[in-house]
Design a protein around this motif. Structure first.
Motif, mmCIF file in Angstrom:
data_model
loop_
_atom_site.group_PDB
_atom_site.id
_atom_site.type_symbol
_atom_site.label_atom_id
_atom_site.label_comp_id
_atom_site.label_asym_id
_atom_site.label_seq_id
_atom_site.Cartn_x
_atom_site.Cartn_y
_atom_site.Cartn_z
ATOM 1 N N PRO A 92 0.816 -1.228 0.000
ATOM 2 C CA PRO A 92 0.000 0.000 0.000
ATOM 3 C C PRO A 92 0.845 1.272 0.000
ATOM 4 N N VAL A 93 1.991 1.230 0.673
ATOM 5 C CA VAL A 93 2.871 2.400 0.722
ATOM 6 C C VAL A 93 3.417 2.708 -0.673
ATOM 7 N N LEU A 94 3.820 1.678 -1.388
ATOM 8 C CA LEU A 94 4.356 1.875 -2.737
ATOM 9 C C LEU A 94 3.266 2.321 -3.707
ATOM 10 N N LYS A 95 2.058 1.806 -3.535
ATOM 11 C CA LYS A 95 0.952 2.239 -4.388
ATOM 12 C C LYS A 95 0.639 3.716 -4.155
ATOM 13 N N GLU A 96 0.696 4.132 -2.903
ATOM 14 C CA GLU A 96 0.460 5.548 -2.590
ATOM 15 C C GLU A 96 1.572 6.414 -3.174
ATOM 16 N N LEU A 97 2.791 5.890 -3.157
ATOM 17 C CA LEU A 97 3.929 6.629 -3.709
ATOM 18 C C LEU A 97 3.738 6.883 -5.204
ATOM 19 N N LYS A 98 3.085 5.952 -5.875
ATOM 20 C CA LYS A 98 2.857 6.117 -7.309
ATOM 21 C C LYS A 98 1.980 7.328 -7.606
#
Length: 269
Positions: A219-225
């Motif tokens: 989820p953190v990486l998806k938000e970073l996108k």
């Protein structure tokens, strides 16, 4: 090693048995042994011709010439068919997370024995990069240096440091969710001996790792996108293959370092 000894022992035994026949050269044992031995030797030559050429270059052609070696590790970080690239701290292009391995103080003895000299031309924002495996070495000692590197002795072996420096220290990723990471080694890529833009000859080696993203990190990486920054970009495979050229726009949206493509394809091109 034992398998190789056994493979060559059987043809040798057949040839020895042929010595006891009345006609050595027409003995079926001799013929079988010689044919088997020739087949094994030809197979070895086919499997190792690249290494033989490499040894010829380093031991003879460039024996007394300085060769620059750069040995690094790179991460492939993939989320929803896009890959995370970070902006180089020394150049303007984007590239995978990663950087040069470092030697440890205990490498001093082998470095002195092989005449290893650090590359003083390469600087980071903190000055000369100390202990980085960007070095100059005489061609005759390259094979021994690579043997030392592959032994994993007296050098950094974990790819954690650059992940931490480029993503966590830069506050691109939070410390807690990425307090530990899992990664999978994919392949080691080695360039041939090439002519460098800066002059001289060089070899580039990249060890490629895939980040294994867990349920807490995804989820953190998806938000970073969804967050824009000039420190990083998310790009598709097609953008990487064209090193930043967007076919739909017919222009370069980003400058992407060539090592990104090597890591993506797991081969030197």
């Amino acid at each position: 090693m034992k398998d190789n000894v056994l493979k060559y022992t059987i043809p040798a035994l057949l040839i020895i048995i042929g010595l006891f026949d009345n006609d050595f050269w027409h003995s079926p044992f001799t013929r079988a042994g010689i044919i088997s031995l020739i087949t094994l030797i030809l197979g070895w030559l086919l499997d190792n011709y690249k290494q033989l050429w490499f040894l010829f270059q380093t031991k003879i052609l460039y024996c007394s010439k300085d060769i620059r070696l750069s040995i690094a590790y790179l991460y492939r970080i993939k989320v929803e068919n896009e890959y995370l690239l970070v902006k180089s701290r020394t150049r303007g292009y984007y590239q995978p997370v990663g950087g040069c391995y470092k030697s440890l103080p205990s490498s001093k003895t082998i470095f002195e024995e092989l005449g290893v000299k650090p590359d003083r031309k390469f600087e980071t924002e903190k000055g000369i990069a100390k202990n980085d495996l960007r070095v100059h070495i005489k061609g005759k000692n390259v094979a021994k240096f690579l043997k030392w590197f592959n032994s994993k002795k007296d050098r950094e072996i974990s790819p954690w440091r650059e992940f931490c420096e480029e993503l966590i220290s830069e506050k691109i990723l939070p410390n807690w969710e990425f307090r530990y990471i899992d990664y999978e080694f994919k392949k080691k890529i080695q360039s041939p001996i090439i002519s460098l833009d800066s002059g001289g000859k060089g070899i580039f080696i990249f060890e490629i790792f895939d980040l294994l993203i867990n349920d807490e990190q995804l989820p953190v990486l998806k938000e970073l996108k969804d967050t824009k920054s000039d420190k990083y970009i998310w790009v598709s495979d097609s953008i990487i293959q064209s090193l930043g050229h967007n076919e739909s726009d017919k222009e370069y949206n980003f400058e992407i370092g060539p090592q990104t493509k090597y890591a993506q394809n797991l081969k030197w091109e």
